[in-house]
Write an enzyme that holds these catalytic residues in place. Sequence first.
Site, short mmCIF file in Angstrom:
data_model
loop_
_atom_site.label_atom_id
_atom_site.label_comp_id
_atom_site.label_asym_id
_atom_site.label_seq_id
_atom_site.Cartn_x
_atom_site.Cartn_y
_atom_site.Cartn_z
CG HIS A 2 38.39 36.66 -1.76
ND1 HIS A 2 38.76 35.40 -1.33
CD2 HIS A 2 37.83 36.48 -2.98
CE1 HIS A 2 38.45 34.51 -2.26
NE2 HIS A 2 37.88 35.14 -3.26
CG ASP A 43 39.71 34.60 1.87
OD1 ASP A 43 38.95 35.58 2.06
OD2 ASP A 43 39.94 34.13 0.74
CB SER A 76 35.80 32.62 -4.12
OG SER A 76 36.99 32.53 -4.87
#
Length: 323
Positions: free
Chosen positions: A64, A94, A172
């Site tokens: 993402h 992911d 992230s």
Amino acid sequence: VTPRGSLAEFEQTTISIFEAAAPSVVYIFTENAMNGFFGAQQTRQGAGSGFLWDRQGHVVTNLHVIEGAQRIQVRLDSGKAIDATFVGGSPGHDLAVIRLRRTLPDIQPIPIGTSDNLQVGQAVLAIGNPFGLARTLTTGVVSALNRRLPTATGREVVGAIQTDASINPGNSGGPLIDTAGRLIGVNTAIISRSGSSAGIGFAVPVDVVNEVVPQLISRGTIPRPGIGFIPLDDEIAARLGVPGVVIDQVVPGSEAQRAGLIGIDYRRRTLGDVIVAVEDMPVEDMGDYVRALDELQIGQSIRLQIRRANTVREIVVTLMDIS
């Protein structure tokens, strides 16, 4: 001024771990063209974290972070910014791999650990770039193990690590490391009403990363078993009071179409088929369905229990690669 004296042993350990691991952590910038008001082209920028995987310049991050980016740039610990290309990604985990367009002799891949022997209470450290603040270190413990981490595909990462080390937007894709300085997870998500750290963060375990990343480097994708349909969102299905996986649309040419499955008829406002069991295992939602398929192989014939109107019937369908 009173002399400070020596740092405590745990402080010295934390400093040493950070100094050893920081050169392996990178800052990722992305650019994406989008249409603004009146059709004008605008550039949307994003940022996240990642880490060096090998000396060939492969960098691991969350999918993402870089998904849809038209330009990816990586800033190394030295401050050098290098353009990167997309190598491959797995929506079901992911995870993504990008590669530096040019490699440098001082690239320092992160040491790889294991996650199958982690213990709740074990100290961990997270390094990343929250809110654009590069080289940020946060510390905490393993709060829980074997969590289920949902992804955008409806699949779940099984065995996710929960930690109270602060993870915020921009973290992230960064590494979660143990006190030996080894990678044990990839920081991925938080639970927070405000969008900022609330002490509940999640990381993809390194044993999963170790399985996925080599395949992404070699082939760009991860094979995923499925039958070829688009499910109705679980929340919408729950509001309708429909247990099971509601088939919204059937993909043309798929095994689902060959098996005669049908989706929602929006013109007549009627449901099509609902998957209620896989190989006699009850299916309440997409998570149940995905977990059942993850135990099976592409090319394998499986039995599905399907509810259409008020009738449940069993069909046999062959699993295909839907990656």
